[in-house]
Scaffold this motif. Structure first.
Motif, PDB file in Angstrom:
ATOM      1  N   ASN A 130       7.546  55.475 -13.070  1.00 16.41           N
ATOM      2  CA  ASN A 130       7.274  56.416 -11.968  1.00 16.41           C
ATOM      3  C   ASN A 130       8.511  56.736 -11.138  1.00 16.41           C
ATOM      4  OD1 ASN A 130       4.463  56.344 -12.652  1.00 16.41           O
ATOM      5  ND2 ASN A 130       4.298  54.420 -11.530  1.00 16.41           N
ATOM      6  N   ASP A 131       9.681  56.808 -11.784  1.00 11.05           N
ATOM      7  CA  ASP A 131      10.908  57.060 -11.013  1.00 11.05           C
ATOM      8  C   ASP A 131      11.002  58.521 -10.575  1.00 11.05           C
ATOM      9  OD1 ASP A 131      11.272  57.888 -13.632  1.00 11.05           O
ATOM     10  OD2 ASP A 131      13.263  57.016 -13.866  1.00 11.05           O
ATOM     11  N   LEU A 132      10.973  59.469 -11.508  1.00  9.81           N
ATOM     12  CA  LEU A 132      11.047  60.888 -11.170  1.00  9.81           C
ATOM     13  C   LEU A 132       9.787  61.600 -11.646  1.00  9.81           C
ATOM     14  CD1 LEU A 132      14.110  60.132 -10.880  1.00  9.81           C
ATOM     15  CD2 LEU A 132      14.623  62.401 -11.802  1.00  9.81           C
ATOM     16  N   ALA A 177       2.532  62.305  -4.086  1.00  6.56           N
ATOM     17  CA  ALA A 177       3.270  61.608  -3.028  1.00  6.56           C
ATOM     18  C   ALA A 177       2.329  60.743  -2.202  1.00  6.56           C
ATOM     19  CB  ALA A 177       3.990  62.626  -2.141  1.00  6.56           C
ATOM     20  N   ARG A 178       1.165  61.286  -1.831  1.00  6.49           N
ATOM     21  CA  ARG A 178       0.222  60.498  -1.041  1.00  6.49           C
ATOM     22  C   ARG A 178      -0.328  59.327  -1.851  1.00  6.49           C
ATOM     23  NH1 ARG A 178      -5.644  62.142   1.538  1.00  6.49           N
ATOM     24  NH2 ARG A 178      -6.090  62.526  -0.660  1.00  6.49           N
ATOM     25  N   HIS A 179      -0.619  59.557  -3.121  1.00  5.07           N
ATOM     26  CA  HIS A 179      -1.140  58.490  -3.978  1.00  5.07           C
ATOM     27  C   HIS A 179      -0.165  57.312  -4.050  1.00  5.07           C
ATOM     28  CE1 HIS A 179      -2.922  56.501  -7.467  1.00  5.07           C
ATOM     29  NE2 HIS A 179      -1.747  56.579  -8.073  1.00  5.07           N
ATOM     30  N   GLN A 225      -5.535  67.947 -12.951  1.00  2.00           N
ATOM     31  CA  GLN A 225      -4.670  67.703 -11.789  1.00  2.00           C
ATOM     32  C   GLN A 225      -4.761  66.248 -11.346  1.00  2.00           C
ATOM     33  OE1 GLN A 225      -6.342  70.670  -9.150  1.00  2.00           O
ATOM     34  NE2 GLN A 225      -4.569  71.993  -9.407  1.00  2.00           N
ATOM     35  N   ARG A 226      -5.980  65.734 -11.251  1.00  2.00           N
ATOM     36  CA  ARG A 226      -6.163  64.358 -10.791  1.00  2.00           C
ATOM     37  C   ARG A 226      -5.483  63.366 -11.738  1.00  2.00           C
ATOM     38  NH1 ARG A 226      -9.223  62.596  -6.918  1.00  2.00           N
ATOM     39  NH2 ARG A 226     -10.414  64.542  -6.792  1.00  2.00           N
ATOM     40  N   ARG A 227      -5.550  63.662 -13.030  1.00  5.73           N
ATOM     41  CA  ARG A 227      -4.913  62.768 -14.004  1.00  5.73           C
ATOM     42  C   ARG A 227      -3.413  62.690 -13.756  1.00  5.73           C
ATOM     43  NH1 ARG A 227      -3.312  64.312 -19.381  1.00  5.73           N
ATOM     44  NH2 ARG A 227      -4.503  66.228 -19.080  1.00  5.73           N
ATOM     45  N   PHE A 228      -2.790  63.835 -13.495  1.00  7.33           N
ATOM     46  CA  PHE A 228      -1.348  63.822 -13.259  1.00  7.33           C
ATOM     47  C   PHE A 228      -1.003  63.183 -11.915  1.00  7.33           C
ATOM     48  CE2 PHE A 228      -1.524  67.734 -16.094  1.00  7.33           C
ATOM     49  CZ  PHE A 228      -1.170  67.011 -17.222  1.00  7.33           C
ATOM     50  N   VAL A 229      -1.927  63.256 -10.963  1.00  9.39           N
ATOM     51  CA  VAL A 229      -1.706  62.613  -9.668  1.00  9.39           C
ATOM     52  C   VAL A 229      -1.710  61.100  -9.810  1.00  9.39           C
ATOM     53  CG1 VAL A 229      -2.778  62.165  -7.417  1.00  9.39           C
ATOM     54  CG2 VAL A 229      -2.584  64.513  -8.255  1.00  9.39           C
ATOM     55  N   LEU A 282       5.869  67.982 -15.206  1.00 10.18           N
ATOM     56  CA  LEU A 282       4.634  68.758 -15.177  1.00 10.18           C
ATOM     57  C   LEU A 282       4.994  70.235 -15.086  1.00 10.18           C
ATOM     58  CD1 LEU A 282       1.516  68.889 -14.952  1.00 10.18           C
ATOM     59  CD2 LEU A 282       1.820  68.807 -12.463  1.00 10.18           C
ATOM     60  N   SER A 283       4.545  71.022 -16.050  1.00 10.07           N
ATOM     61  CA  SER A 283       4.806  72.456 -16.040  1.00 10.07           C
ATOM     62  C   SER A 283       3.495  73.207 -15.832  1.00 10.07           C
ATOM     63  CB  SER A 283       5.467  72.896 -17.351  1.00 10.07           C
ATOM     64  OG  SER A 283       4.583  72.692 -18.450  1.00 10.07           O
TER      65      SER A 283
END
Length: 748
Positions: A512-514, A290-292, A260-264, A274-275
């Motif tokens: 990091n657009d979508l 979003a917060r990152h 999870q952290r990696r994808f954040v 992300l599925s």
């Protein structure tokens, strides 16, 4: 100033409510000046680990911590918990902190916790009889003691226990008994057949740096992805107070799985997808993402959106729980995070249109003036158009459901405004083939539908989406400016073509657009789409998957996943989607399958079950839910429960009242979770829904049946702990296929 690290240990007791404020005050002082005499930070004579310290919270309670100094002498305190004085000392005497020499993960080991000794590192016997050795599940699959100890870093005793487990269920039980998060996750991955190399990569394993001393290795290990499942720095007092007052040290807002952290935190050169199955934390990742992005660039304009306003409100509430100081934008284009449902997002964009005339001409044709009237659902107006227009369309196609999907995905999705364009446009993904004459007949109905819309001064939601997308593209082409820097989308599997055209128009293509979170197995609305056909490219490795379920017990997960068996699902790139590798560390009772003799008997069975949960098990009514297939059955159930003295209310758009059991449709349950769930009316007459399956052309029936299967999967996966399924008459064919050996049936 001292640094503070919290440890997330599932066996750590919650802090007594009477001292929560004192614990917060203790840490406020500790972080400001750990030498303050009132704290009484003291080593413990004779302790196994010389780093252990205790501190005075009040006359009766002490905090237990490790103190680790960096090479400059700056202290970091790793907090284990707060106990009464004597218990705290016994715990501190034997607690140890070390870096695993094989994988570099930090391990805080407490040999006595709240008076309970931890499970020793010795193998457990799994029912061996006689002298004949039993080859365990993993050993039979080729895993060895050497691999588990020298490559994963498990202790010899635990590794032997893992290898001795005779089957997958026994492995899940071992994982459930483990306190160290990385060990639990490694065992779960072994249980589903993950290779040693893949597990090392997933958890970010690496040998510690030999050149560092013990303290430096510990401080370095705190940044290890797998360590951060169990340890986290708290860098402000407000965050500390929220965790302590919440009483939950495994809170999702503080601790994340390495995947999870990696994808954040990962940067992507473009759109990323992300599925993951229900309960795997896709929404959590989206919120942290979003917060990152907002923390990294406080001036960034971020859109966080999802399928509808109810789910969007949940995102907004969770985002504020994650970080109350986060900057929320009031409208698209402002700095901060703008959180809203995607239809409202489109309406907000269209209200600021720079050239609405151009947008209307592009979507509806050259002779169409702008209008701003009532906004309605996508099917409103089709019945009137069918009855009032002259057409020779096949009656099985002259249906609102078929025409709505054709209009949204083909006409609006491709900005078709004339019959000539419609005759040429590809209809990829549509199950029904249309010849030229049939296309002309469809266009006649579309023309009538649009004419009626102009006369009534109304637009439907997909039309608003298409208009907003055209205007945003026009703005970008003329000025080079977009209204968002980053777009994050949750529950993306239910979006249709015009949703995607709007999303693509919000931000420029680039890093990091979508960021798209989706689960194709949970698609319960509309038709599947392929993003590459809509101008959104996620090929080339820009996708990832979550497989570890954090919400649902292993028994409930098994039941829900089995509902999907025998049907093929495809993701947003038309690739085959699979549930292989889905795991859960949570353990609980088997789902109960309750067959009743009549509908009245079933209603009584539901009332009895709810009464048992509330009065005997002490479960709050708000932590229970009853899910029905449709609104009529939902309303009947509520009336019946009230007549039998069970406090219940319909959950639709409103927030449920305290002390009431929410009763809702399966569709409304999307995005929610409850401790206990009753799935009601899962019989052949109600599930699959006959109108939903049979009121579509035969060519689209398979997709309709797939949506019904997905809907039951969504409903079954809402239960965290206990799941009860009831029906009268003949059981649903979907349930009959999924009720494996872990479920039990009860006759009434």
């Amino acid at each position: 100033m001292a640094n503070l690290v919290l440890q997330n240990d599932k066996s750590m007791p919650k802090i007594d409510g009477s001292i929560k404020d004192k614990v917060c005050e203790f840490f406020d002082k500790l972080r400001a000046d750990d030498t303050a005499p009132g704290l009484h930070i003291e080593p413990l004579r004779g302790a196994v680990d010389a780093r252990i310290r205790t501190g005075r919270v009040d006359l009766n309670y002490r905090a237990v911590m490790f103190r680790v100094d960096d090479r400059f002498g700056e202290p970091t305190y790793i907090y284990l918990g707060t106990w009464k004085h004597d218990v705290a000392n016994r715990i501190a005497e034997n607690a140890t902190l070390r870096v695993n020499p094989i994988n570099g993960v930090l391990e805080g080991i407490v040999s006595l916790l709240d008076g309970r000794p931890n499970k020793p590192d010795v193998p457990r016997q799994f029912g061996r009889s006689g002298a004949q050795p039993v080859i365990g599940y993993l050993a039979n699959a080729g895993y060895t003691l050497y691999e588990l100890t020298e490559r994963l870093g498990l202790g010899v005793g635990l590794a032997a226990e893992v290898l001795d487990a005779p089957d997958q269920d026994a492995l899940f039980a071992v994982a459930q008994s483990i306190d160290l998060a990385w060990q639990q996750n490694a065992i779960l991955e072994l249980a589903v057949g993950r290779s040693i190399d893949d597990i090392r990569e997933l958890l970010g394993f690496a040998e510690p740096q030999a050149a560092l001393d013990d303290n430096e290795q510990i401080l370095t290990a705190l940044a290890h992805p797998a360590s951060r499942m169990q340890f986290t720095f708290v860098d402000d007092n407000d965050e500390l107070r929220r965790v302590i007052e919440g009483g939950d040290f495994s809170a999702w807002r503080t601790f994340l799985h390495p995947s999870q952290r990696r994808f954040v935190e990962q940067d992507h050169r473009g759109t990323f997808r992300l599925s993951g199955g229900a309960g795997t934390g896709k929404t959590i990742v989206a919120l942290h993402r979003a917060r990152h992005l907002a923390r990294r660039d406080p001036d960034a304009r971020i859109v966080l959106t999802t399928f509808n306003k109810t789910l969007a409100q949940g995102l907004r509430d969770s985002l504020l729980a994650l970080d109350p100081a986060i900057t929320l934008a009031e409208k698209p284009g402002e700095r901060g995070i703008y959180v809203t449902g995607i239809d409202r997002l489109a309406a907000a964009c269209l209200r600021t249109a720079t050239d609405p005339g151009h947008a209307f001409r592009t979507v509806f044709g050259d002779d169409t003036p702008p209008r701003r009237g009532q906004t309605v659902g996508p099917e409103v107006g089709w019945a009137e158009a069918i009855s009032s227009a002259e057409h020779n369309l096949d009656l099985r196609l002259a249906q609102p459901a078929f025409l709505t999907t054709e209009y949204v995905n083909v006409v609006l999705g491709n900005l078709v405004s004339t019959q000539a364009e419609y005759l040429k446009v590809p209809r990829a993904g549509r199950g029904v083939r249309l010849g030229r004459s049939q296309r002309i007949a469809v266009w006649q109905l579309i023309t009538q539908f649009r004419r009626l819309g102009r006369m009534a001064d109304r637009l439907n939601f997909p039309e608003v989406l298409a208009l907003a997308a055209v205007d945003l593209r026009q703005r970008a082409e003329s000025t080079g400016e977009y209204i968002a820097d980053h777009v994050i989308v949750d529950e993306a599997q239910d979006l249709h073509a015009t949703h995607w055209t709007l999303l693509r128009a919000l931000a420029a293509e680039g890093p990091n657009d979508l960021f798209i979170a989706e689960d194709s197995h949970q698609r319960i609305y509309g038709q599947p789409v392929v993003l590459s056909r809509l101008g959104i490219n996620i090929r080339g490795g820009r996708s990832g998957k979550l497989t570890h379920n954090y919400r649902t017990t292993a028994q409930n997960l098994h039941f829900a996943v089995n509902i999907l068996e025998g049907t093929n699902y495809h993701d947003l790139e038309d690739g085959e989607e699979s549930t292989v590798g889905y795991t859960s560390a949570r353990w609980g009772p088997d789902p109960s399958l309750v067959r009743c003799e009549s509908p009245l008997d079933e209603l009584q069975a539901i009332a009895d079950q709810l009464t048992t949960w509330i009065t005997q098990d002490g479960i709050s009514p708000g932590d229970i839910a009853v899910l029905a297939r449709g609104a009529r059955d939902r309303d009947v159930t509520v009336r019946s429960l009230r007549e039998r003295g069970v406090p219940a209310e319909v959950l639709d758009d409103s927030i449920p009242e305290a002390g009431q059991v929410p009763v809702l449709t399966m569709h409304r349950s999307k995005g929610l979770e409850f401790r206990c769930v009753v799935l009601a009316g899962i019989d052949k007459e109600h599930v699959p829904s006959r109108p939903s399956v049979h009121n579509v052309p035969a060519e689209e029936r398979e997709e309709a049946e797939r949506r019904e299967r997905s809907l039951l999967y969504v409903a079954a996966s809402r239960a965290r702990d206990q799941l009860v399924v009831t029906w009268s008459g003949q059981v649903s064919e979907l349930l009959a296929e999924s009720s494996g050996p872990r479920s039990r049936s009860t006759e009434r």
